[in-house]
Enzyme design. Structure first.
Site, PDB file in Angstrom:
ATOM      1  CE  LYS A   1      63.314  73.346  56.769  1.00 39.32           C
ATOM      2  NZ  LYS A   1      64.130  72.803  57.820  1.00 39.32           N
TER       3      LYS A   1
ATOM      4  CE  LYS B   1      67.067  70.376  51.703  1.00 30.74           C
ATOM      5  NZ  LYS B   1      68.058  70.284  52.698  1.00 30.74           N
TER       6      LYS B   1
ATOM      7  CE  LYS C   1      69.052  65.906  59.009  1.00 35.60           C
ATOM      8  NZ  LYS C   1      68.735  67.316  59.264  1.00 35.60           N
TER       9      LYS C   1
HETATM   10  P1  ATP Z   1      65.538  68.904  57.256  1.00 39.23           P
HETATM   11  O1  ATP Z   1      64.721  68.000  56.402  1.00 39.23           O
HETATM   12  O2  ATP Z   1      65.421  68.624  58.716  1.00 39.23           O
HETATM   13  O3  ATP Z   1      65.443  70.334  56.902  1.00 39.23           O
HETATM   14  P2  ATP Z   1      67.859  68.323  55.691  1.00 39.23           P
HETATM   15  O4  ATP Z   1      67.873  66.910  55.253  1.00 39.23           O
HETATM   16  O5  ATP Z   1      67.469  69.331  54.698  1.00 39.23           O
HETATM   17  O6  ATP Z   1      67.017  68.474  57.006  1.00 39.23           O
HETATM   18  P3  ATP Z   1      69.977  69.707  57.108  1.00 39.23           P
HETATM   19  O7  ATP Z   1      70.158  69.304  58.510  1.00 39.23           O
HETATM   20  O8  ATP Z   1      69.261  70.977  56.804  1.00 39.23           O
HETATM   21  O9  ATP Z   1      69.284  68.554  56.255  1.00 39.23           O
HETATM   22  O10 ATP Z   1      71.369  69.737  56.393  1.00 39.23           O
HETATM   23  C1  ATP Z   1      72.558  69.100  56.822  1.00 39.23           C
HETATM   24  C2  ATP Z   1      73.598  69.223  55.744  1.00 39.23           C
HETATM   25  O11 ATP Z   1      73.254  68.386  54.651  1.00 39.23           O
HETATM   26  C3  ATP Z   1      73.731  70.617  55.180  1.00 39.23           C
HETATM   27  O12 ATP Z   1      75.072  70.864  54.877  1.00 39.23           O
HETATM   28  C4  ATP Z   1      72.888  70.563  53.948  1.00 39.23           C
HETATM   29  O13 ATP Z   1      73.253  71.527  53.018  1.00 39.23           O
HETATM   30  C5  ATP Z   1      73.177  69.155  53.469  1.00 39.23           C
HETATM   31  N1  ATP Z   1      72.090  68.624  52.684  1.00 39.23           N
HETATM   32  C6  ATP Z   1      70.814  68.458  53.083  1.00 39.23           C
HETATM   33  N2  ATP Z   1      70.070  67.921  52.115  1.00 39.23           N
HETATM   34  C7  ATP Z   1      70.919  67.740  51.075  1.00 39.23           C
HETATM   35  C8  ATP Z   1      70.746  67.206  49.759  1.00 39.23           C
HETATM   36  N3  ATP Z   1      69.588  66.770  49.342  1.00 39.23           N
HETATM   37  N4  ATP Z   1      71.828  67.158  48.949  1.00 39.23           N
HETATM   38  C9  ATP Z   1      73.024  67.603  49.378  1.00 39.23           C
HETATM   39  N5  ATP Z   1      73.243  68.111  50.587  1.00 39.23           N
HETATM   40  C10 ATP Z   1      72.216  68.183  51.435  1.00 39.23           C
END
Ligand code: ATP
Ligand code: LTN
Length: 328
Positions: free
Chosen positions: A112, A193, A196
């Site tokens: 990040k 991955k 969001k």
């Molecule tokens: P950001 O983009 O804001 O970093 P993010 O989409 O990576 O957000 P988080 O809020 O960091 O999401 O994660 C929320 C939950 O969803 C966590 O348990 C994380 O491990 C899970 N998660 C996030 N992205 C994935 C993915 N691509 N596949 C499976 N689990 C995910």
């Protein structure tokens, strides 16, 4: 007494199907078996810039989405992190027991902060706040996607370090990584991955996407060379990702999904993945809209806040005495 399970999803954007698989779905699956804590880590969100109005709105929306996905406010403690001041208080104490070396090894921080000129300190210390979130409630298990495993590992190390120095205080938590859907990949770049806060919204399917957008995104997902639909993450990450999404939403194993698509072409696979997603998300969105329009979100959060504070306050009090704060 039931074991405790705790997790949180940041209100840093619209939830994706990756968040659902790695986070919310796990909570729904385990909420009967464990005493469950599901909170909104709004304090984590400001590790990157946020618009205050948007953040307020997203906190409510994410709770409505938890409820629409089937998380039960009767079975779970659902609360907002910033409404429980003990998170920040404990985080400070843990910060003073963390080392620069171990923090510098965090891969999410490296990813990040890469290429950024100004990197907020919160982004660096964020895993310590996450450890506080977990240890404050004596959580036994922490379901997350694969990306958070290293952070749960830090929480384990801090718990053990603290217990060694001050006596048994914290439960040492275990990560719980789902067998399918631990890492749903970016539709346009399956080496990453799905996220969001991805720059290109076409790379992620959001739980609130309309049918047309879902179909379009899946149909234009990047696939791999060759023709056969087989699960091979290394050589066919795009196809493997679609198979994983199918398996997660059709509730079958990846092997079953592979069998189901034997002899099929990439186009057939995409169409069926889109169908299964549309069916699931259509129903989810109806529930979501009804919940947002009702008073359920505030009711849930008031109840959850009181329940969470009743656990967090005595735990923090114990810890602050152990480290020597205040007048005993
Ligand atoms: P950001 O983009 O804001 O970093 P993010 O989409 O990576 O957000 P988080 O809020 O960091 O999401 O994660 C929320 C939950 O969803 C966590 O348990 C994380 O491990 C899970 N998660 C996030 N992205 C994935 C993915 N691509 N596949 C499976 N689990 C995910
Ligand atoms: N860092 C997590 C969100 C999060 C969390 C937690 C998850 C904050 N505190 C405690 C589990 C337990 C994320 O970005 N996915």
């Amino acid at each position: 007494m039931k074991k405790r399970l705790l997790t949180g999803l940041q209100p840093s954007g619209e939830l994706t199907i990756g968040n659902y698989c790695g986070g919310v779905k796990q909570v729904v699956k385990y909420q009967d078996e464990y005493e469950t804590f599901l909170f909104v880590p709004d304090m984590h969100s400001i590790t990157v810039p946020q618009d205050p109005e948007t953040l307020h709105r997203r906190v409510r929306e994410i709770v409505a989405m938890y409820l629409a996905c089937g998380v039960s406010p009767e079975k779970c403690h659902i609360y907002i992190q910033s409404e429980i001041p003990e998170h920040a208080n404990l985080s400070w104490i843990l910060e003073c027991h963390s080392y620069m070396g171990e923090m510098s090894r965090m891969t999410q921080f490296k990813a990040k902060s890469e290429g950024k000129k100004e990197i907020g300190c919160g982004l660096f210390t964020y895993p310590i706040l996450m450890a506080a979130d977990i240890l404050l409630y004596s959580a036994d298990v922490v379901p997350t996607g694969a990306d958070q495993k290293q952070h749960v590992e830090l929480a384990r190390n801090l718990a053990q370090r603290f217990n060694k120095k001050y006596g048994e205080t914290f439960v040492v938590p275990e990560p719980l990584i789902p067998t399918i859907g631990a890492k749903i990949r970016d539709l346009l770049d399956p080496t990453k991955k799905m996220s969001k806060s991805a720059e290109n919204p076409k790379a992620s399917v959001f739980l609130n996407d309309p049918e047309k957008a879902i179909r379009k995104k899946i149909m234009s997902a990047v696939t791999d060379s060759g023709e056969s639909v087989v699960f091979d993450e290394e050589n066919k990450p795009g196809v493997s990702n679609l198979l994983t999404i199918y398996a997660s939403f059709a509730n079958c194993s990846v092997q079953d999904a592979e069998k189901h698509f034997e002899g099929a072409r990439y186009g057939d696979l995409k169409k069926e993945v889109a169908d299964v997603l549309v069916a699931f998300l259509r129903e989810l969105q109806e529930k979501y809209r009804a919940i947002l329009a009702s008073g359920a979100v505030d009711e849930t959060l008031d109840k959850g806040r009181d329940e969470a504070r009743a656990i967090a306050a005595p735990m923090y009090d114990k810890v602050r005495r152990l480290v020597g704060f205040g007048r005993v």
